[in-house]
Design an enzyme around this catalytic site. Structure first.
Site, PDB file in Angstrom:
ATOM      1  N   LYS A  32       0.857  -1.191   0.000  1.00 10.20           N
ATOM      2  CA  LYS A  32       0.000   0.000   0.000  1.00 10.20           C
ATOM      3  C   LYS A  32       0.891   1.238   0.000  1.00 10.20           C
ATOM      4  O   LYS A  32       1.773   1.373   0.847  1.00 10.20           O
ATOM      5  CB  LYS A  32      -0.907   0.014   1.236  1.00 10.20           C
ATOM      6  CG  LYS A  32      -1.783   1.260   1.292  1.00 10.20           C
ATOM      7  CD  LYS A  32      -2.832   1.164   2.381  1.00 10.20           C
ATOM      8  CE  LYS A  32      -2.395   1.696   3.712  1.00 10.20           C
ATOM      9  NZ  LYS A  32      -2.269   3.151   3.792  1.00 10.20           N
ATOM     10  N   ASP A  59      -3.407   4.366  -1.957  1.00 15.68           N
ATOM     11  CA  ASP A  59      -4.347   4.832  -0.929  1.00 15.68           C
ATOM     12  C   ASP A  59      -4.322   6.359  -0.852  1.00 15.68           C
ATOM     13  O   ASP A  59      -3.706   6.927   0.041  1.00 15.68           O
ATOM     14  CB  ASP A  59      -3.915   4.187   0.403  1.00 15.68           C
ATOM     15  CG  ASP A  59      -4.774   4.598   1.586  1.00 15.68           C
ATOM     16  OD1 ASP A  59      -5.904   5.062   1.385  1.00 15.68           O
ATOM     17  OD2 ASP A  59      -4.291   4.442   2.723  1.00 15.68           O
ATOM     18  N   LYS A  61      -7.296   8.278  -1.251  1.00 12.31           N
ATOM     19  CA  LYS A  61      -8.589   8.712  -0.682  1.00 12.31           C
ATOM     20  C   LYS A  61      -9.126   9.989  -1.350  1.00 12.31           C
ATOM     21  O   LYS A  61      -9.320  11.022  -0.686  1.00 12.31           O
ATOM     22  CB  LYS A  61      -8.468   8.944   0.822  1.00 12.31           C
ATOM     23  CG  LYS A  61      -8.050   7.709   1.623  1.00 12.31           C
ATOM     24  CD  LYS A  61      -8.130   7.974   3.109  1.00 12.31           C
ATOM     25  CE  LYS A  61      -7.753   6.789   3.960  1.00 12.31           C
ATOM     26  NZ  LYS A  61      -6.308   6.470   3.991  1.00 12.31           N
ATOM     27  N   ASP A  64     -13.591  15.052  -4.067  1.00  9.20           N
ATOM     28  CA  ASP A  64     -13.713  16.387  -4.676  1.00  9.20           C
ATOM     29  C   ASP A  64     -14.970  16.365  -5.535  1.00  9.20           C
ATOM     30  O   ASP A  64     -15.736  15.399  -5.478  1.00  9.20           O
ATOM     31  CB  ASP A  64     -12.452  16.697  -5.505  1.00  9.20           C
ATOM     32  CG  ASP A  64     -12.184  18.195  -5.635  1.00  9.20           C
ATOM     33  OD1 ASP A  64     -13.155  18.959  -5.838  1.00  9.20           O
ATOM     34  OD2 ASP A  64     -11.023  18.601  -5.540  1.00  9.20           O
ATOM     35  N   THR A 119     -11.661   5.328  10.737  1.00 10.33           N
ATOM     36  CA  THR A 119     -11.708   4.736  12.086  1.00 10.33           C
ATOM     37  C   THR A 119     -11.278   5.744  13.156  1.00 10.33           C
ATOM     38  O   THR A 119     -11.469   5.521  14.338  1.00 10.33           O
ATOM     39  CB  THR A 119     -10.824   3.474  12.174  1.00 10.33           C
ATOM     40  OG1 THR A 119      -9.583   3.745  11.552  1.00 10.33           O
ATOM     41  CG2 THR A 119     -11.491   2.300  11.493  1.00 10.33           C
ATOM     42  N   ARG A 211       2.931  -1.194  10.778  1.00 19.71           N
ATOM     43  CA  ARG A 211       4.012  -1.283  11.760  1.00 19.71           C
ATOM     44  C   ARG A 211       4.347  -2.679  12.273  1.00 19.71           C
ATOM     45  O   ARG A 211       5.525  -2.950  12.514  1.00 19.71           O
ATOM     46  CB  ARG A 211       3.727  -0.304  12.910  1.00 19.71           C
ATOM     47  CG  ARG A 211       3.937   1.143  12.459  1.00 19.71           C
ATOM     48  CD  ARG A 211       3.239   2.126  13.344  1.00 19.71           C
ATOM     49  NE  ARG A 211       1.783   2.022  13.206  1.00 19.71           N
ATOM     50  CZ  ARG A 211       0.928   2.767  13.885  1.00 19.71           C
ATOM     51  NH1 ARG A 211       1.354   3.657  14.761  1.00 19.71           N
ATOM     52  NH2 ARG A 211      -0.365   2.625  13.689  1.00 19.71           N
TER      53      ARG A 211
HETATM   54  O1  C5P Z   1       0.878   0.565  11.132  1.00 20.07           O
HETATM   55  P1  C5P Z   1      -0.548   0.122  10.987  1.00 20.07           P
HETATM   56  O2  C5P Z   1      -0.705  -1.389  10.833  1.00 20.07           O
HETATM   57  O3  C5P Z   1      -1.456   0.691  12.044  1.00 20.07           O
HETATM   58  O4  C5P Z   1      -0.967   0.746   9.579  1.00 20.07           O
HETATM   59  C1  C5P Z   1      -2.288   0.696   9.098  1.00 20.07           C
HETATM   60  C2  C5P Z   1      -2.369   1.420   7.787  1.00 20.07           C
HETATM   61  O5  C5P Z   1      -3.740   1.449   7.392  1.00 20.07           O
HETATM   62  C3  C5P Z   1      -1.911   2.855   7.815  1.00 20.07           C
HETATM   63  O6  C5P Z   1      -1.358   3.163   6.524  1.00 20.07           O
HETATM   64  C4  C5P Z   1      -3.174   3.642   8.050  1.00 20.07           C
HETATM   65  O7  C5P Z   1      -3.131   4.935   7.508  1.00 20.07           O
HETATM   66  C5  C5P Z   1      -4.187   2.790   7.282  1.00 20.07           C
HETATM   67  N1  C5P Z   1      -5.570   2.938   7.717  1.00 20.07           N
HETATM   68  C6  C5P Z   1      -5.986   2.676   9.010  1.00 20.07           C
HETATM   69  N2  C5P Z   1      -7.312   2.832   9.341  1.00 20.07           N
HETATM   70  C7  C5P Z   1      -8.198   3.216   8.417  1.00 20.07           C
HETATM   71  C8  C5P Z   1      -7.802   3.475   7.110  1.00 20.07           C
HETATM   72  C9  C5P Z   1      -6.453   3.328   6.792  1.00 20.07           C
HETATM   73  O8  C5P Z   1      -5.188   2.308   9.853  1.00 20.07           O
HETATM   74  N3  C5P Z   1      -9.481   3.302   8.742  1.00 20.07           N
END
Ligand code: C5P
Length: 232
Positions: A32, A59, A61, A64, A119, A211
């Site tokens: 992603k 990603d 998003k 507009d 979220t 992460r």
């Molecule tokens: O590091 P982590 O596993 O928390 O990363 C989750 C990824 O998913 C990040 O790029 C975050 O921006 C994305 N994301 C999220 N929740 C959402 C939409 C996207 O954590 N509702």
């Protein structure tokens, strides 16, 4: 495309991204690319990662007026990514226009999915800041239904919402779910989390994992653990 693990490449530069990707000698993980990396490096990072043989979820998003989104999607479609997204809050008109822009002359196009409510938005901020008074779970389902009505392929949602989305929109409507953690992991800033095995159990189609893989001591081992729990 079947169930898969998508690694969130939340890096600030191409250099850091390639240093991370160079760990992977055998696998070509689905990646992603989000706003941070795309705005830092531009379309060249997408082309180079594609050239290296990875599938890409871009990603960005988009949100507009329909005409602007349609034209932006037409440009992004040329990058030949596999999945791209927008905000369902842009309305059915915007989502339909996006789909039109994305579709190439030969009829092919990347999968298009919608973000429902982020979220990071909770009931209180939705009511106070957006003046939306319905329960947030209903709002998420309504947005998912509108994305389906516009012809989109699925939504980004919490793993906790995935089975409800499938109930309402059909099992072929894709659920792409971030918020995944190993049972023995620190949750960081993610509040509502599931393990890869639980995400599989409730029927997520793709999990987005950042992460727990990118910050792991051994990223390849962490990726393989995700695949083992979620895909195999
Ligand atoms: O590091 P982590 O596993 O928390 O990363 C989750 C990824 O998913 C990040 O790029 C975050 O921006 C994305 N994301 C999220 N929740 C959402 C939409 C996207 O954590 N509702």
């Amino acid at each position: 495309m079947g169930r898969d693990v998508i690694i969130a490449c939340d890096f600030e530069s191409a250099e850091k991204t390639y240093a991370f990707l160079d760990n992977f000698k055998e696998e070509k993980p689905f990646l992603k690319i989000g706003m941070e990396l795309y705005y830092a490096e531009g379309p060249s990072i997408v082309r180079e990662i594609k050239r290296r043989g990875h599938k890409i979820f871009l990603d960005l998003k988009l949100h507009d007026i329909p005409n602007t989104v349609k034209k932006a999607m037409a440009v992004l479609s040329n990058l030949d990514v596999d999945i791209i997204n927008l905000h369902a809050a842009g309305t059915v008109a915007m989502m339909s226009a996006a789909l039109e822009g994305l579709t190439r002359p030969d009829g092919s196009r990347p999968l298009l999915i919608a973000v429902t409510q982020l979220t990071s938005t909770d009931q209180i901020s939705m009511e106070e800041d957006l003046l939306i008074k319905e329960p947030i779970a209903d709002v998420v389902m309504h947005y998912a239904a509108k994305a389906k009505e516009a012809g989109l392929d699925g939504v980004v949602c919490s793993p906790l919402e995935a089975s409800k989305v499938h109930e309402r929109c059909g099992k072929d409507f894709l659920t792409v779910t971030p918020g995944v953690r190993f049972a023995d992991n620190d949750n960081g800033d993610q509040k509502r989390v599931m393990t890869p095995a639980q995400a599989k159990e409730i029927g997520s189609d793709y999990i987005v994992v950042g992460r727990p893989i990118t910050k792991a001591e051994d990223p390849v081992a962490a990726y393989r653990r995700c695949v083992k729990e979620f895909v195999d």
